[in-house]
Design an enzyme around this catalytic site. Structure first.
Site, PDB file in Angstrom:
ATOM      1  N   ASP A  64      47.355  34.132  47.018  1.00  0.00           N
ATOM      2  CA  ASP A  64      48.329  34.632  46.280  1.00  0.00           C
ATOM      3  C   ASP A  64      47.956  35.413  44.910  1.00  0.00           C
ATOM      4  O   ASP A  64      48.427  36.377  44.526  1.00  0.00           O
ATOM      5  CB  ASP A  64      49.493  33.853  46.060  1.00  0.00           C
ATOM      6  CG  ASP A  64      49.309  32.609  45.346  1.00  0.00           C
ATOM      7  OD1 ASP A  64      48.066  32.505  44.734  1.00  0.00           O
ATOM      8  OD2 ASP A  64      49.962  31.800  44.985  1.00  0.00           O
ATOM      9  N   HIS A  65      46.858  34.911  44.266  1.00  0.00           N
ATOM     10  CA  HIS A  65      46.553  35.389  43.083  1.00  0.00           C
ATOM     11  C   HIS A  65      45.681  36.909  43.189  1.00  0.00           C
ATOM     12  O   HIS A  65      46.012  37.782  42.501  1.00  0.00           O
ATOM     13  CB  HIS A  65      45.827  34.337  42.284  1.00  0.00           C
ATOM     14  CG  HIS A  65      46.539  33.573  41.588  1.00  0.00           C
ATOM     15  ND1 HIS A  65      47.482  32.744  42.244  1.00  0.00           N
ATOM     16  CD2 HIS A  65      46.674  33.127  40.177  1.00  0.00           C
ATOM     17  CE1 HIS A  65      47.951  31.792  41.257  1.00  0.00           C
ATOM     18  NE2 HIS A  65      47.666  32.199  40.033  1.00  0.00           N
ATOM     19  N   ASP A 119      47.196  24.777  39.507  1.00  0.00           N
ATOM     20  CA  ASP A 119      47.996  25.940  38.829  1.00  0.00           C
ATOM     21  C   ASP A 119      48.958  25.240  38.010  1.00  0.00           C
ATOM     22  O   ASP A 119      49.519  24.385  38.169  1.00  0.00           O
ATOM     23  CB  ASP A 119      48.442  26.801  39.984  1.00  0.00           C
ATOM     24  CG  ASP A 119      48.989  27.991  39.417  1.00  0.00           C
ATOM     25  OD1 ASP A 119      48.301  29.054  39.315  1.00  0.00           O
ATOM     26  OD2 ASP A 119      50.116  28.032  38.583  1.00  0.00           O
ATOM     27  N   ARG A 379      55.065  34.378  31.366  1.00  0.00           N
ATOM     28  CA  ARG A 379      53.840  34.221  30.246  1.00  0.00           C
ATOM     29  C   ARG A 379      53.761  35.755  29.710  1.00  0.00           C
ATOM     30  O   ARG A 379      53.673  36.761  30.545  1.00  0.00           O
ATOM     31  CB  ARG A 379      52.415  33.924  30.777  1.00  0.00           C
ATOM     32  CG  ARG A 379      52.693  32.362  30.885  1.00  0.00           C
ATOM     33  CD  ARG A 379      51.141  32.127  31.218  1.00  0.00           C
ATOM     34  NE  ARG A 379      51.373  30.550  31.318  1.00  0.00           N
ATOM     35  CZ  ARG A 379      50.727  29.770  32.113  1.00  0.00           C
ATOM     36  NH1 ARG A 379      49.628  29.974  32.917  1.00  0.00           N
ATOM     37  NH2 ARG A 379      50.807  28.417  32.061  1.00  0.00           N
ATOM     38  N   SER A 536      47.331  28.624  31.264  1.00  0.00           N
ATOM     39  CA  SER A 536      46.963  28.375  32.792  1.00  0.00           C
ATOM     40  C   SER A 536      45.793  27.227  32.824  1.00  0.00           C
ATOM     41  O   SER A 536      45.113  26.441  31.650  1.00  0.00           O
ATOM     42  CB  SER A 536      45.900  29.519  33.105  1.00  0.00           C
ATOM     43  OG  SER A 536      44.987  29.339  33.862  1.00  0.00           O
ATOM     44  N   ARG A 538      43.319  27.142  34.457  1.00  0.00           N
ATOM     45  CA  ARG A 538      41.917  27.640  34.862  1.00  0.00           C
ATOM     46  C   ARG A 538      40.616  26.912  34.629  1.00  0.00           C
ATOM     47  O   ARG A 538      40.610  26.775  33.239  1.00  0.00           O
ATOM     48  CB  ARG A 538      41.703  29.065  34.915  1.00  0.00           C
ATOM     49  CG  ARG A 538      42.039  29.363  33.343  1.00  0.00           C
ATOM     50  CD  ARG A 538      41.852  31.080  33.381  1.00  0.00           C
ATOM     51  NE  ARG A 538      43.221  31.477  33.932  1.00  0.00           N
ATOM     52  CZ  ARG A 538      43.800  32.661  33.254  1.00  0.00           C
ATOM     53  NH1 ARG A 538      43.005  33.249  32.631  1.00  0.00           N
ATOM     54  NH2 ARG A 538      45.048  32.972  33.579  1.00  0.00           N
TER      55      ARG A 538
END
Ligand code: MIC
Ligand code: SF4
Length: 640
Positions: A64-65, A119, A379, A536, A538
């Site tokens: 989806d990203h 996520d 965000r 995030s 990440r």
């Protein structure tokens, strides 16, 4: 004893540790999710652990990203993700199906289950009564391999909701009110648990908006009870059999409480550049706006998009701005199409983009220079939109649609139209045909995992010694986000599977010389302020600096997920005992740290200035072992 809902779910999943606030506990994880931008690393790490099939009840891999497929790299990532899912027993959600958090709540989240996802907005499933937490890809890989997830046992903040939302005010305004009160650090160490009579008035997707953006408070997660609303939602998704009632015991004692009278709330907006910088929309009214963004995992439920469509129906968006919409899921789109709301949006001039993260993560629709962009997302960090000086405001779908019509920041209560009352169907259009369910265990060995040239091998890291030395490579302020450390967007996201390449962009917006300087110095240290690494999940924000030789990060305080990611990749996370010592260090100073076995405080000598300081950490004995081994993967390898 009267328990909180959080305590009950943790107790049911406790594998190790005493349930005492601040103590490290290990939890059994029922479900995992990944998305494509963090998923490739997570699955490379899962493969490196070497178990034949996932050991969770359910694991889902969403795409989806990054769905732009600007060249082979992104498409290679998707192909790898699909094949690795089939091989190891993971459900694969194809690009186009929707945004991971919206899809997970529709099709898979279950009350009372534990979920971790690579996520940070995984707590969305808390709207369904799941204990759902964001984590680094390495932690998700370990959970898929059947290992427990470790967290500091959270304190519980009870948020009592009373009354009912007035017209034109919606769930987004509730979470903006929470952020207005406790800001982007106020949730650290807490689970935000909602209770009280106002809870009944919120649907599951309203609750999901609140738990989704709760992440921005720094909390471990947010959770709502599972009740009649939850039962109705599950039934509408053909999942009635998965419903269980769940709530805190009457008289449960919270570590902290606050009350929000829903009836008193007004439309709110988070102003640039922090989700915690909240003001009433009425104070911003009249400001010219150049872009409106509707959608994202925060606000793209059927309720939200129908509401926006009802406001825009039969009208045209202002000529001075443009409006983009990323719907949350195909299910939502299917309903919008059938009931004419899709036409209402298209006819009004809304640009319909893919069912994906889109502009929220800077994948297109970057605002023009200095533009004001009003978005329903979660965000608004500086530069995240893809335009460094864009001014991004975060609002409800009502405020976004009202602003789209007038071209200026608009309090929807002043539109002069009746407040739209949208209804949600008793039965959703359930269509799982874009989920690919994995082959049976007996077939798995025959599945080939497809790798392209963009899937670089995982870098290997060596154990770390008792002394670390080197220069201060960079000194930064408070609230540095992982978007600062490892930016996303259309240029950099295609590199998420390639650490040597992506590491060239570390701190790109803060100091573009950083990667070259770090490599030339043979590594060193980063010094920072409070709440370092917020945002995030990440793990690239740890992995890429590690690749550049960063040995320790020394700050006033850390955000939870980033701290865990630093440990996972062998970067020592340390905090100043005396915050004034932060001021005494300058970029370029040559430091020596005696870390020993990391069971005690660490002595820092600044060899440039001849000063000394004491550094603290909150590492458990296990964290220390992992760090000394050079990170989680080497540590797991020594155990197998
Ligand atoms: C985000 O909203 O920042 C992201 C992009 O979804 C990240 C994950 C990522 O960086 O891939 C998150 O929230 O964890
Ligand atoms: Fe995607 Fe944005 Fe949600 Fe992150 S916050 S998962 S980028 S929609």
């Amino acid at each position: 004893m009267a328990d909180t809902l959080t305590a009950k779910i943790i107790r049911n999943h406790l594998v190790e540790g005493d349930p005492v606030v601040g103590n490290e506990v290990a939890l059994r994880i029922d479900q995992t999710l990944t998305q494509d931008a963090t998923g490739t690393m997570a699955y490379l790490q899962f493969e490196a652990i070497g178990v034949p099939r996932v050991r969770t009840e359910l694991s889902v891999s969403y795409v989806d990203h990054n769905t732009l497929q600007g060249d082979f790299r992104n498409a290679d990532d998707h192909r790898y993700l699909q094949s690795v899912a089939n091989r190891f027993g993971i459900v694969f959600s194809r690009p186009g199906n929707g945004i991971c958090h919206q899809l997970h709540i529709e099709r898979f989240a279950r009350p009372g289950r534990t979920l971790i996802g690579s996520d940070s907005h995984t707590p969305t499933a808390g709207g369904m009564g799941s204990l759902a937490m964001g984590a680094g890809g390495m932690d998700v890989a370990a959970a898929m391999a059947g290992m427990p997830f470790r967290i500091k046992y959270p304190a519980v903040m009870g948020i009592e909701l009373t009354g009912a939302l007035p017209d034109w005010v919606s769930a987004k305004d509730v979470i903006l009110e929470v952020l207005r009160r406790i800001d982007v650090k106020g949730g650290v160490g807490f689970v935000l648990e909602y209770f009280g009579p106002g809870v009944d008035t919120l649907s599951v997707t309203d609750r999901a908006t609140i738990t989704n953006m709760g992440t921005e408070t720094g909390c471990t997660t947010s959770i709502f009870p599972s009740d009649e609303q939850t039962r109705r939602f599950l039934q509408a998704e053909n999942r009635a059999d998965q419903w269980v009632p769940l709530s805190a015991d009457p008289g449960a004692v919270y570590d902290r409480t606050m009350t929000i009278h829903l009836s008193d709330l007004v439309p709110l907006a988070a102003c640039p550049h922090s989700p915690g910088n909240v003001r009433p929309v009425s104070e911003l009214a009249g400001m010219a706006v150049q872009q409106v963004g509707i959608g994202s995992c925060t606000n793209s439920s059927l309720r939200d998009l129908r509401t926006a469509a009802e406001i825009l129906k039969g009208k045209t968006i202002a000529p001075t701005l443009h409006v983009v919409l990323n719907p949350g899921s195909r299910q939502v789109v299917s309903h919008l199409v059938k009931d004419g709301h899709f036409n209402a949006l298209v006819d009004a001039g809304v640009r319909i983009l893919e069912n994906a993260c889109g502009a929220c993560i800077g994948m297109g629709a970057a605002p023009s220079t200095g533009a004001v962009s009003v978005r329903t997302y979660n965000r608004n960090f500086e530069g995240r939109s893809g335009t460094r000086d864009a001014q991004v405001y975060l609002v409800s779908p009502e405020t976004a649609a009202a602003t789209a019509l007038t071209g200026v920041f608009t309090d929807p209560r002043t539109l002069g139209m009746p407040c739209p009352r949208v209804s949600i169907p008793a039965q959703f259009d359930v269509n799982d045909n874009l989920f690919i369910f994995p082959v049976a265990d007996s077939e798995a060995a025959r599945v080939e995992v497809l790798r392209g040239p963009n899937i670089a091998p995982l870098p290997r890291f060596a154990p770390i010694g008792n002394t670390l030395d080197g220069p201060v490579l960079l000194k930064v302020e408070d609230n540095i986000t992982t978007d600062h450390i490892m930016p996303a967007g259309a240029k950099i996201l295609p590199l998420r599977s390639n650490i040597p390449e992506i590491s060239k962009y570390v701190f790109e917006m803060v100091d573009p010389e950083f990667p070259a300087r770090a490599l030339a110095a043979g590594g060193g240290f980063i010094v920072g302020g409070d709440n370092y690494g917020q945002g995030s999940s990440r793990e690239h924000a740890a992995l890429a600096p590690k690749y550049l030789g960063v040995r320790a990060v020394i700050v006033k305080s850390f955000a939870r997920i980033h701290l865990a990611n630093l440990v996972n990749f062998g970067i020592v996370p340390l905090t100043f005992d005396n915050p004034a010592d932060y001021d005494a260090i300058a970029p370029g100073d040559d430091l020596e740290l005696i870390i020993g076995d990391l069971r005690e405080d660490v002595a820092l000598s600044n060899r440039t200035r001849g000063t000394k300081a004491l550094l603290k950490h909150t590492l458990s004995a296990l964290d220390a072992e992992i760090l000394k081994a050079g990170g989680r993967l080497p540590w797991i390898k020594t155990r197998l």
